[in-house]
Design a protein around this motif. Structure first.
Motif, short mmCIF file in Angstrom:
data_model
loop_
_atom_site.label_atom_id
_atom_site.label_comp_id
_atom_site.label_asym_id
_atom_site.label_seq_id
_atom_site.Cartn_x
_atom_site.Cartn_y
_atom_site.Cartn_z
N MET A 1 4.39 0.88 -2.30
CA MET A 1 3.21 1.73 -2.11
C MET A 1 3.65 3.19 -2.03
O MET A 1 4.68 3.51 -1.45
N THR A 2 2.86 4.06 -2.61
CA THR A 2 3.18 5.48 -2.65
C THR A 2 3.01 6.12 -1.27
O THR A 2 2.05 5.84 -0.56
N SER A 3 3.96 6.97 -0.89
CA SER A 3 3.86 7.69 0.38
C SER A 3 2.61 8.55 0.40
O SER A 3 2.16 9.05 -0.64
N ILE A 4 2.04 8.73 1.58
CA ILE A 4 0.84 9.55 1.76
C ILE A 4 1.23 10.77 2.58
O ILE A 4 1.70 10.64 3.71
N THR A 5 1.05 11.94 2.00
CA THR A 5 1.42 13.18 2.68
C THR A 5 0.20 13.82 3.31
O THR A 5 -0.81 14.05 2.63
N THR A 6 0.25 14.09 4.59
CA THR A 6 -0.81 14.80 5.30
C THR A 6 -0.39 16.26 5.47
O THR A 6 0.68 16.67 5.02
N GLN A 7 -1.21 17.03 6.15
CA GLN A 7 -0.88 18.44 6.38
C GLN A 7 0.33 18.61 7.29
O GLN A 7 1.02 19.62 7.22
N ASP A 8 0.60 17.61 8.14
CA ASP A 8 1.64 17.78 9.16
C ASP A 8 2.80 16.79 9.05
O ASP A 8 3.87 17.03 9.63
N THR A 10 4.34 12.83 6.86
CA THR A 10 4.19 11.90 5.74
C THR A 10 4.22 10.46 6.25
O THR A 10 4.96 10.14 7.17
N ILE A 11 3.40 9.63 5.64
CA ILE A 11 3.35 8.20 5.96
C ILE A 11 4.10 7.48 4.84
O ILE A 11 3.72 7.55 3.67
N HIS A 12 5.20 6.82 5.19
CA HIS A 12 6.01 6.09 4.23
C HIS A 12 5.80 4.59 4.41
O HIS A 12 5.46 4.13 5.50
N PHE A 13 6.05 3.84 3.33
CA PHE A 13 5.73 2.41 3.36
C PHE A 13 6.94 1.54 3.07
O PHE A 13 7.79 1.86 2.22
N ASN A 14 7.00 0.44 3.82
CA ASN A 14 7.96 -0.64 3.59
C ASN A 14 9.39 -0.12 3.48
O ASN A 14 9.78 0.75 4.24
N THR A 15 10.21 -0.64 2.56
CA THR A 15 11.63 -0.29 2.54
C THR A 15 11.86 1.19 2.28
O THR A 15 12.83 1.77 2.78
N MET A 157 6.91 11.65 11.38
CA MET A 157 6.59 10.78 10.25
C MET A 157 6.05 9.46 10.78
O MET A 157 6.16 9.17 11.98
N ILE A 158 5.48 8.67 9.88
CA ILE A 158 5.02 7.31 10.21
C ILE A 158 5.61 6.37 9.17
O ILE A 158 5.64 6.69 7.98
N ILE A 159 6.07 5.22 9.63
CA ILE A 159 6.57 4.19 8.72
C ILE A 159 5.68 2.96 8.87
O ILE A 159 5.59 2.38 9.95
N LEU A 206 -4.05 -7.14 0.39
CA LEU A 206 -4.04 -6.59 1.75
C LEU A 206 -3.22 -5.31 1.81
O LEU A 206 -3.64 -4.34 2.43
N ASP A 207 -2.06 -5.29 1.15
CA ASP A 207 -1.25 -4.07 1.10
C ASP A 207 -2.06 -2.92 0.51
O ASP A 207 -2.07 -1.80 1.03
N ASP A 208 -2.75 -3.20 -0.59
CA ASP A 208 -3.55 -2.16 -1.24
C ASP A 208 -4.69 -1.68 -0.34
O ASP A 208 -4.99 -0.48 -0.27
N LEU A 209 -5.33 -2.62 0.35
CA LEU A 209 -6.45 -2.27 1.23
C LEU A 209 -5.97 -1.45 2.44
O LEU A 209 -6.65 -0.53 2.88
N ILE A 210 -4.79 -1.80 2.98
CA ILE A 210 -4.22 -1.02 4.07
C ILE A 210 -3.94 0.40 3.61
O ILE A 210 -4.27 1.38 4.30
N HIS A 211 -3.35 0.53 2.43
CA HIS A 211 -3.03 1.85 1.87
C HIS A 211 -4.31 2.68 1.71
O HIS A 211 -4.37 3.85 2.09
N GLU A 212 -5.35 2.04 1.16
CA GLU A 212 -6.62 2.75 0.95
C GLU A 212 -7.28 3.12 2.28
O GLU A 212 -7.85 4.21 2.42
N SER A 213 -7.19 2.22 3.27
CA SER A 213 -7.77 2.49 4.59
C SER A 213 -7.10 3.71 5.23
O SER A 213 -7.77 4.56 5.84
N ILE A 214 -5.79 3.79 5.09
CA ILE A 214 -5.05 4.93 5.65
C ILE A 214 -5.48 6.22 4.96
O ILE A 214 -5.66 7.26 5.61
N ILE A 215 -5.67 6.17 3.65
CA ILE A 215 -6.12 7.37 2.92
C ILE A 215 -7.50 7.81 3.40
O ILE A 215 -7.75 9.01 3.58
N ILE A 216 -8.40 6.84 3.62
CA ILE A 216 -9.74 7.18 4.10
C ILE A 216 -9.65 7.93 5.43
O ILE A 216 -10.24 8.99 5.61
#
Length: 355
Positions: A1-8, A10-15, A157-159, A206-216
């Protein structure tokens, strides 16, 4: 899953998350690392986490008791004392490995110890992944009153490693799903519809839905970080949900409600109230109630419980100038904030829930 960068941060995923964390630790100048866990994540999650970490920095582990009843200042005092006894200084880093209690409390401890030290969140529950660890809210409960003490502060950061979900009991997975359902109702009808029939979901879904939920949530928080306007929409279902959760926490004769189970009730109540005040579709209201009850079942709420639950509404954080403010829906994906609801309508909604 692609990392999500916020203003402050970055949220990184899995390995990929561990690669980013190890690189961060290698280039940082932290004096010591403190891992905050509860007794569940210490046993089930910390071994996996430690196996992914590569650092020559000194590591200390601090463990707290699991559960919402331990999310309080007494637990914070215990962690602050442990940090002091283990010679933590202002250049230490706290890594919170756990569910919403650990990330909320750990973020608050870090934000206040020696006037603030850096922290990283590693959410291990679905609830923490899609909600609690994101958005910079930290804090603890005051008695049975939810999240009355806290500050806004963001992690480094968040993992998000969805492998931790394999350690969760089914009830905890269900609890986290409530926040995802909420994201659909307040933001995106298509997202809501993807969650309607859980039996068709795969682990990849579920992985995709979690990623989308975090973006929302991330998109909403960035537009209103301090909850002055748009961010209030994330409290849909929480006004009465928190009151019900607090009430059940305070009563020894009641079952303990997980946060998501209480929010699920709150969403049914808020959606019904929306049909009465904002013109929300009665057909969609019935559909939402059916979907949520199919997942969460029904919690027994007697008429004797109504008054004390309503009394607890005065402690809701959205209240202003003595007014209790609800988030309601005009349509799925179209929330309305700062709606005032009288007690008679709340009772009507509670009766609707019981039907």
């Amino acid at each position: 899953m692609t990392s999500i960068t916020t203003q402050d941060y970055t949220i990184h995923f899995n390995t990929d998350g561990y690669d980013k964390l190890n690189a961060f630790l290698k280039t940082s100048n932290y004096s010591k690392l403190f891992f905050l866990v509860d007794n569940n994540t210490h046993n089930h999650c910390l071994p996996h986490f430690l196996s992914q970490i590569s650092t020559d920095k000194e590591i200390e582990i601090i463990e707290i008791e699991a559960g919402e009843t331990h999310k309080n200042i007494d637990t914070c005092s215990g962690v602050w004392n442990a940090l002091s006894e283990l010679n933590a200084d202002r250049k230490c880093l706290i890594i919170n490995v756990g569910g919403g209690v650990v990330t909320d409390l750990g973020g608050f401890v870090a934000s206040t110890f020696k006037r603030g030290v850096d922290f990283i969140n590693v959410p291990t529950s679905l609830l923490a992944m899609v909600d609690a660890s994101i958005g910079g809210k930290t804090g603890v409960d005051l008695g049975a009153l939810k999240n009355q003490i806290g500050v806004f502060n963001t992690p480094k950061m968040i993992i998000v490693d969805t492998a931790y979900l394999n350690t969760l009991p089914q009830l905890e997975m269900r609890s986290g799903l409530a926040e995802m359902l909420k994201h659909g109702l307040i933001h995106n009808k298509l997202y809501w519809s993807r969650l309607e029939d859980l039996s068709k979901l795969t682990l990849e879904d579920l992985d995709d839905l979690i990623h989308e939920s975090i973006i929302i949530k991330k998109d909403i928080v960035e537009q209103d970080p301090n909850e002055n306007n748009l961010r209030k929409t994330l409290n849909f279902g929480h006004t009465l949900g928190h009151a019900i959760e607090s009430y059940y926490l305070s009563r020894t004769d009641k079952p303990t409600l997980l946060h998501g189970d209480a929010v699920a009730i709150g969403m049914i109540l808020a959606t019904f109230i929306s049909t009465q005040l904002t013109g929300f579709s009665e057909k969609e209201n019935a559909m939402i109630k059916k979907v949520i009850k199919a997942i969460y079942g029904s919690v027994e709420i007697s008429e004797n419980d109504y008054a004390p639950i309503i009394e607890l509404l005065k402690y809701d954080k959205k209240n202003e100038h003595g007014h209790i403010n609800f988030v309601l829906l005009e349509a799925i994906g179209k929330p309305k904030i700062d709606c005032q609801v009288d007690n008679e309508l709340i009772i009507k909604a509670l009766n609707f829930y019981k039907e």
